[in-house]
Write a protein that holds these residues in place. Sequence first.
Motif, PDB file in Angstrom:
ATOM      1  N   ASP A 129      -0.842   8.913  -7.277  1.00 15.19           N
ATOM      2  CA  ASP A 129      -1.422   8.949  -9.199  1.00 15.19           C
ATOM      3  C   ASP A 129      -0.114   8.232 -10.122  1.00 15.19           C
ATOM      4  N   PRO A 130       0.269   7.393  -9.601  1.00 21.58           N
ATOM      5  CA  PRO A 130       1.535   6.787 -10.939  1.00 21.58           C
ATOM      6  C   PRO A 130       1.330   7.317 -11.828  1.00 21.58           C
ATOM      7  N   GLY A 131       0.570   7.305 -12.844  1.00 20.21           N
ATOM      8  CA  GLY A 131       0.191   7.786 -14.174  1.00 20.21           C
ATOM      9  C   GLY A 131       0.915   8.995 -14.069  1.00 20.21           C
ATOM     10  N   ARG A 132       0.955   9.761 -12.720  1.00 18.25           N
ATOM     11  CA  ARG A 132       1.680  11.220 -13.430  1.00 18.25           C
ATOM     12  C   ARG A 132       2.662  11.604 -13.694  1.00 18.25           C
ATOM     13  N   VAL A 133       3.957   9.837 -13.317  1.00 20.90           N
ATOM     14  CA  VAL A 133       5.635  10.456 -14.087  1.00 20.90           C
ATOM     15  C   VAL A 133       5.854  10.972 -15.117  1.00 20.90           C
ATOM     16  N   ARG A 134       6.614  11.314 -15.366  1.00 19.42           N
ATOM     17  CA  ARG A 134       6.293  11.890 -16.842  1.00 19.42           C
ATOM     18  C   ARG A 134       7.699  11.955 -16.934  1.00 19.42           C
ATOM     19  N   GLY A 135       8.053  10.801 -17.905  1.00 22.28           N
ATOM     20  CA  GLY A 135       9.542  11.015 -18.716  1.00 22.28           C
ATOM     21  C   GLY A 135      10.398  11.549 -19.041  1.00 22.28           C
ATOM     22  N   TYR A 192       0.721  -1.115  -0.004  1.00 21.65           N
ATOM     23  CA  TYR A 192       0.168   0.061  -0.193  1.00 21.65           C
ATOM     24  C   TYR A 192       0.849   1.078   0.061  1.00 21.65           C
ATOM     25  N   TRP A 193       0.495   2.401  -0.500  1.00 27.22           N
ATOM     26  CA  TRP A 193       1.503   3.239  -0.717  1.00 27.22           C
ATOM     27  C   TRP A 193       1.236   4.867   0.767  1.00 27.22           C
ATOM     28  N   ARG A 194       0.530   4.230   1.835  1.00 27.12           N
ATOM     29  CA  ARG A 194       0.118   5.476   2.366  1.00 27.12           C
ATOM     30  C   ARG A 194       0.666   5.016   2.995  1.00 27.12           C
ATOM     31  N   PRO A 195       1.709   3.800   3.905  1.00 24.70           N
ATOM     32  CA  PRO A 195       2.841   4.142   4.854  1.00 24.70           C
ATOM     33  C   PRO A 195       4.117   4.929   4.007  1.00 24.70           C
ATOM     34  N   LEU A 196       4.320   5.270   3.405  1.00 26.22           N
ATOM     35  CA  LEU A 196       5.524   5.424   2.173  1.00 26.22           C
ATOM     36  C   LEU A 196       4.732   7.025   2.361  1.00 26.22           C
ATOM     37  N   SER A 197       3.787   7.515   1.936  1.00 24.99           N
ATOM     38  CA  SER A 197       2.731   8.868   2.024  1.00 24.99           C
ATOM     39  C   SER A 197       3.077   9.489   3.064  1.00 24.99           C
ATOM     40  N   THR A 198       3.177   8.339   4.306  1.00 25.26           N
ATOM     41  CA  THR A 198       3.002   9.681   5.508  1.00 25.26           C
ATOM     42  C   THR A 198       4.733   9.679   6.590  1.00 25.26           C
ATOM     43  N   VAL A 199       5.545   8.897   5.955  1.00 23.29           N
ATOM     44  CA  VAL A 199       6.721   9.433   6.585  1.00 23.29           C
ATOM     45  C   VAL A 199       7.641  10.448   5.013  1.00 23.29           C
ATOM     46  N   VAL A 249       8.612  16.851  -2.691  1.00 21.31           N
ATOM     47  CA  VAL A 249       8.040  16.046  -1.735  1.00 21.31           C
ATOM     48  C   VAL A 249       7.111  15.847  -2.345  1.00 21.31           C
ATOM     49  N   ALA A 250       6.028  17.066  -2.323  1.00 27.32           N
ATOM     50  CA  ALA A 250       4.716  17.503  -3.035  1.00 27.32           C
ATOM     51  C   ALA A 250       4.683  16.633  -3.850  1.00 27.32           C
ATOM     52  N   GLN A 251       5.908  16.846  -4.777  1.00 23.76           N
ATOM     53  CA  GLN A 251       5.765  15.877  -6.534  1.00 23.76           C
ATOM     54  C   GLN A 251       5.876  14.337  -6.049  1.00 23.76           C
ATOM     55  N   ARG A 252       6.410  13.723  -5.573  1.00 26.38           N
ATOM     56  CA  ARG A 252       6.215  12.708  -4.882  1.00 26.38           C
ATOM     57  C   ARG A 252       5.455  12.088  -4.462  1.00 26.38           C
ATOM     58  N   LEU A 253       4.710  12.642  -4.042  1.00 19.72           N
ATOM     59  CA  LEU A 253       3.215  12.504  -2.898  1.00 19.72           C
ATOM     60  C   LEU A 253       2.176  12.178  -4.078  1.00 19.72           C
ATOM     61  N   GLY A 254       2.251  13.312  -4.757  1.00 19.03           N
ATOM     62  CA  GLY A 254       1.430  13.196  -6.719  1.00 19.03           C
ATOM     63  C   GLY A 254       1.666  12.146  -7.261  1.00 19.03           C
ATOM     64  N   VAL A 255       2.826  11.228  -7.412  1.00 22.67           N
ATOM     65  CA  VAL A 255       3.151  10.467  -7.704  1.00 22.67           C
ATOM     66  C   VAL A 255       2.615   9.021  -7.225  1.00 22.67           C
ATOM     67  N   LEU A 256       3.037   9.384  -6.183  1.00 27.36           N
ATOM     68  CA  LEU A 256       2.322   8.334  -5.108  1.00 27.36           C
ATOM     69  C   LEU A 256       1.199   7.559  -5.293  1.00 27.36           C
ATOM     70  N   ALA A 316       8.802  14.109   5.697  1.00 26.24           N
ATOM     71  CA  ALA A 316      10.301  14.828   5.236  1.00 26.24           C
ATOM     72  C   ALA A 316      10.774  16.432   5.034  1.00 26.24           C
ATOM     73  N   THR A 317      11.857  16.196   4.872  1.00 23.66           N
ATOM     74  CA  THR A 317      12.257  17.395   4.368  1.00 23.66           C
ATOM     75  C   THR A 317      12.071  18.116   3.705  1.00 23.66           C
ATOM     76  N   ASN A 318      11.507  19.554   3.574  1.00 28.27           N
ATOM     77  CA  ASN A 318      10.422  20.090   1.682  1.00 28.27           C
ATOM     78  C   ASN A 318      11.701  20.426   1.134  1.00 28.27           C
ATOM     79  N   GLN A 319      11.783  20.606  -0.198  1.00 28.73           N
ATOM     80  CA  GLN A 319      13.060  21.056  -0.368  1.00 28.73           C
ATOM     81  C   GLN A 319      12.421  22.336  -0.605  1.00 28.73           C
ATOM     82  N   ARG A 320      13.484  23.621  -0.654  1.00 30.05           N
ATOM     83  CA  ARG A 320      13.232  24.935  -0.271  1.00 30.05           C
ATOM     84  C   ARG A 320      14.297  25.717  -1.654  1.00 30.05           C
TER      85      ARG A 320
END
Lengths: 483, 148
Positions: free
Chosen positions: A207-213, A169-176, A198-205, A180-184
Amino acid sequence: MLLVLLVIPAHVRRRAKLRAAGERLAGAMQRIGELSREAGLSRPPRLLLRPAGQRDAFVFGLPWRYYLVLPTAMVVRWRNRGLFDPVVRHELAHLRRHDVQLATAVWIAAVPVLLAPIVGAAATWDLSLIPMYLWRVALVMGGLWLVRRQVLRSREYGADLRAARQSGYWRPLSTVLQHATNQRGGRWRQFLSHHPTVAQRLGVLADPGRVRGASFADGLASAFLAAIFLPLLHNTLQVLTTGTPLFSWTSQIAAIVVGPFIGLAIVLGPLLGPLFHLILVPLAVACAALVWRRRVLPVPRWLIDDERTAWPAAAREPGLGFALLTGVASGALAAIGVTVYRLVAGKPVSDEDSIGRYLLWLLTAVAVALVVSFVTLVLVPRSGAAVGLVTGVSAAAAGGLFINVLNTFAFGNILDLRFWLSTMEAMVALWLFGYLLLLPLTLATWPLPWRDVPGRLLTTLSVIGAGLATLCVVGPALTLREV
Amino acid sequence: MEDERAFIAALTELALERAAPDELVVFEETAEEYFADPQAALTAANQDSAVGFGLELAMITPVALAVGAAVMQALVTALSDRAVTGVSGVLRRVLRKRTPDPADIVLSPDQARYVRQVALDRARSLGMPEQQATLLADSFVGAIATAS
């Protein structure tokens, strides 16, 4: 070069002040071993600790000895599986996907090649071309550096998704990740960073379809490197093929070699979305145009050897307006059905419940769109397939749109237009698959003559069918919920 | 200097038994690292590593050691009739529970409040969240009381 590679791990250990985990952390090491086996690694990486103030985790090393570096604060809390396991799974996923080798492979391949001419020039004491060569090397290295960073950024998504898949399930990693420290540092830092935000990684987790090649930077760097490579390859081929018939084809051969690199970089990543738009949207637009403008064109007499001089007129009804109205009204009914379910069932109480609701959305809208298409196919002879495509696609798209609108503005869900679009795309794609199975029905009505079917009749029957379809999906869902 | 460090380490270790028992398994290494360069140990780095994973998760031990140093100074002030070395020696002996002499280190309620406030202020000034800072300050006072 090999020597440099062998020395790198020791250098990393010294520079980052890493120390081996002691016996008192045997429990953590044992857990890492278990997770390594689950990840499919033949042997677990060696655990190293960072100084107390450091908060980053990463992996490095050589294929025969990898190191997993974790923040001390996390290792001492190894019993907290919700924190420890997702991070370790993510890092192990990097090892399993060979990201460590990838991070260094670019330089392993590039540096010797770029240094060879310098070494050659130094050996012959002909250094006159070195200044001109060096600035070109700098440009190429800059391009490689950008490509390497982009590749590593995209590998983060892959490691996240693999870690999520392993834990089920994606939720445990999403919670961690949320901790996580946010990039500035804005867009420039993101452009140069090894990591997505972090926002981009959460978004892909979520909705994996968001991964852009391929991003703009990918295209720019890849195209730059390919453009530099093309004349070099061309010149080399000319030298090699002088005096042979291939000499006049060197431009084409160079293009055949370089072209696929650019093509693959651009096409392979975001394949599904563009394909969807490339195929479905023109298909729907073309069919809508056909429905709107359909008529029998006069056949030139010279084309056929026949006595007939008069041809039956084409059916003009239902027109495009009624076809669209049918779809939109049916989609609205699907949305009403889903809304009734939401009102009766209340807010989702768990992630599983939310996923179930989403599947109900899809099922309702697709069922309604297929019923509408079916009614159209049966009711409208000959041109039913084209009209059915317009009514079906508009029903699925309108259903998705209305459901999202109601869910967002009536029930206060987050306004996320990407989610709206992906939901509508999913509905239309699923409907299209079902419609391909229905299409042979059009053969059954093909022998019938062209016949006008009143638009009102099509709309009325389709809406009745859509209502019944909604009832057939939402009713049992509500009943099962109560049970 | 060594006495002071040993005292701070012993007192902090006792406080961490309540505030962050998980961290005791790496206490010696962390304390060594802290005393070698306190500022570096207290500063969380925010570097972007090759294949990394930034976590908003910090060790309490370095902050606790810094608080321990402040607590030691507070004890010196509270028991101002004794020299620093004497206080350290007595307290270390008490903390080790070898030759306890409660009369020497028992704090009056006012002294305990003063020590707690110093610990709390130091923890806050190091950016520790309020709840954790309170727990740590209470742990220090509790450690002294328990030891005595």
